[in-house]
Every structure is written in structure tokens, then in C-alpha cells.
Design a protein around this motif. Structure first.
Motif, PDB file in Angstrom:
ATOM      1  N   TRP A  73       0.858  -1.189   0.000  1.00 44.98           N
ATOM      2  CA  TRP A  73       0.000   0.000   0.000  1.00 44.98           C
ATOM      3  C   TRP A  73       0.890   1.234   0.000  1.00 44.98           C
ATOM      4  CZ3 TRP A  73      -5.046  -0.574  -0.861  1.00 44.98           C
ATOM      5  CH2 TRP A  73      -5.609  -1.832  -0.626  1.00 44.98           C
ATOM      6  N   PRO A 106       1.282   5.602  -1.397  1.00 41.91           N
ATOM      7  CA  PRO A 106       0.531   6.778  -1.853  1.00 41.91           C
ATOM      8  C   PRO A 106       0.440   6.781  -3.379  1.00 41.91           C
ATOM      9  CG  PRO A 106       2.262   7.419  -0.323  1.00 41.91           C
ATOM     10  CD  PRO A 106       2.487   5.986  -0.656  1.00 41.91           C
ATOM     11  N   LYS A 107      -0.638   7.316  -3.862  1.00 42.05           N
ATOM     12  CA  LYS A 107      -0.804   7.457  -5.300  1.00 42.05           C
ATOM     13  C   LYS A 107       0.312   8.350  -5.827  1.00 42.05           C
ATOM     14  CE  LYS A 107      -4.419   8.478  -8.641  1.00 42.05           C
ATOM     15  NZ  LYS A 107      -5.800   8.904  -8.819  1.00 42.05           N
ATOM     16  N   GLU A 155       1.307  12.200  -4.914  1.00 38.46           N
ATOM     17  CA  GLU A 155       0.606  12.638  -3.702  1.00 38.46           C
ATOM     18  C   GLU A 155       1.387  12.176  -2.478  1.00 38.46           C
ATOM     19  OE1 GLU A 155      -3.513  11.609  -3.493  1.00 38.46           O
ATOM     20  OE2 GLU A 155      -3.823  11.970  -5.620  1.00 38.46           O
ATOM     21  N   GLN A 181      -4.333   9.380   0.065  1.00 35.24           N
ATOM     22  CA  GLN A 181      -4.752   8.043   0.440  1.00 35.24           C
ATOM     23  C   GLN A 181      -3.862   7.016  -0.264  1.00 35.24           C
ATOM     24  OE1 GLN A 181      -8.684   7.065  -0.943  1.00 35.24           O
ATOM     25  NE2 GLN A 181      -8.749   5.153   0.188  1.00 35.24           N
ATOM     26  N   LYS A 182      -3.518   5.967   0.426  1.00 29.91           N
ATOM     27  CA  LYS A 182      -2.696   4.919  -0.172  1.00 29.91           C
ATOM     28  C   LYS A 182      -3.569   4.008  -1.029  1.00 29.91           C
ATOM     29  CE  LYS A 182       0.899   4.929   3.293  1.00 29.91           C
ATOM     30  NZ  LYS A 182       1.727   4.144   4.197  1.00 29.91           N
ATOM     31  N   ILE A 183      -2.981   3.535  -2.117  1.00 32.45           N
ATOM     32  CA  ILE A 183      -3.665   2.575  -2.977  1.00 32.45           C
ATOM     33  C   ILE A 183      -2.747   1.371  -3.155  1.00 32.45           C
ATOM     34  CG2 ILE A 183      -4.984   4.374  -4.166  1.00 32.45           C
ATOM     35  CD1 ILE A 183      -3.160   3.876  -6.605  1.00 32.45           C
ATOM     36  N   HIS A 204      -0.374  -1.233  -4.703  1.00 30.51           N
ATOM     37  CA  HIS A 204       0.638  -1.300  -5.754  1.00 30.51           C
ATOM     38  C   HIS A 204       1.125  -2.748  -5.849  1.00 30.51           C
ATOM     39  CE1 HIS A 204       0.632   3.030  -5.410  1.00 30.51           C
ATOM     40  NE2 HIS A 204       1.484   3.123  -6.422  1.00 30.51           N
ATOM     41  N   PRO A 234       0.712   0.964  -9.636  1.00 34.26           N
ATOM     42  CA  PRO A 234      -0.653   0.819  -9.129  1.00 34.26           C
ATOM     43  C   PRO A 234      -1.315  -0.432  -9.702  1.00 34.26           C
ATOM     44  CG  PRO A 234      -0.272   3.052  -9.911  1.00 34.26           C
ATOM     45  CD  PRO A 234       0.910   2.236 -10.330  1.00 34.26           C
ATOM     46  N   THR A 276      -4.021  -0.876 -10.965  1.00 34.01           N
ATOM     47  CA  THR A 276      -4.776  -0.631 -12.206  1.00 34.01           C
ATOM     48  C   THR A 276      -3.901  -0.826 -13.450  1.00 34.01           C
ATOM     49  OG1 THR A 276      -4.307   1.728 -11.951  1.00 34.01           O
ATOM     50  CG2 THR A 276      -6.436   0.934 -11.134  1.00 34.01           C
ATOM     51  N   SER A 311     -10.992   1.681   0.373  1.00 35.48           N
ATOM     52  CA  SER A 311      -9.622   1.651  -0.126  1.00 35.48           C
ATOM     53  C   SER A 311      -9.591   1.212  -1.584  1.00 35.48           C
ATOM     54  CB  SER A 311      -8.773   0.691   0.700  1.00 35.48           C
ATOM     55  OG  SER A 311      -8.681   1.129   2.028  1.00 35.48           O
ATOM     56  N   LYS A 312      -8.824   1.959  -2.387  1.00 31.82           N
ATOM     57  CA  LYS A 312      -8.669   1.617  -3.790  1.00 31.82           C
ATOM     58  C   LYS A 312      -7.744   0.411  -3.909  1.00 31.82           C
ATOM     59  CE  LYS A 312     -11.094   4.983  -5.450  1.00 31.82           C
ATOM     60  NZ  LYS A 312     -12.380   4.743  -6.047  1.00 31.82           N
TER      61      LYS A 312
END
Length: 70
Positions: free
Chosen positions: A7, A9-10, A13, A17-19, A21, A32, A34, A50-51
Motif C-alpha cells: 500500500w 501513496p498514489k 501525492e 490516500q494509499k492505494i 501497488h 498501481p 490498475t 480503499s482503492k
């Protein structure tokens, strides 16, 4: 190498918020979730959720390693 999750940070940023990875090879950068459509699943539809949590749960069951945020 075992595939890994973390997890972070994007990108761009510092206090965001952490996403989730992912890293598929040790020498590769963390990206990420995605960026990996072959591994990711749609996010839960929970406001403020959470993303990447749905992907995290899926990959955890598949044996991916969880790495502490740094």
C-alpha cells in the motif's frame, strides 16, 4: 520470485490516500494495481473504501506476498 503487494501513496501525492501497488519482478518498480488488468478486479462500491482492496483480497488468497509500506 514471489509476486508482491504494498500500500503506497498514489503517484505525485505525498499525503494522499494509499492505494494498492503491485510488483511482479524484484527489479521492476512498484505500479498501481490498475496497471495490471490481468490481476485486478473491480473495486468494492463502498464510499471512501480503499482503492484496490478487492484486488488485495483476491491476490492474498492466491498467495501474493504483502510488503510493509515504506
Amino acid at each position: 520470485m514471489q509476486k508482491r503487494m504494498c500500500w503506497l501513496p498514489k503517484f505525485g501525492e505525498e499525503n494522499g490516500q494509499k492505494i494498492l501497488h503491485l510488483q511482479t519482478e524484484t527489479q521492476e518498480s512498484w505500479l498501481p494495481y490498475t496497471a495490471f488488468p490481468q490481476f485486478s478486479v473491480p473495486d468494492h462500491r463502498i464510499p471512501g473504501g480503499s482503492k484496490g482492496m478487492a484486488t488485495f483480497q483476491k491476490l492474498l488468497k492466491e498467495g501474493w506476498e504483502v510488503v510493509s509500506s515504506f
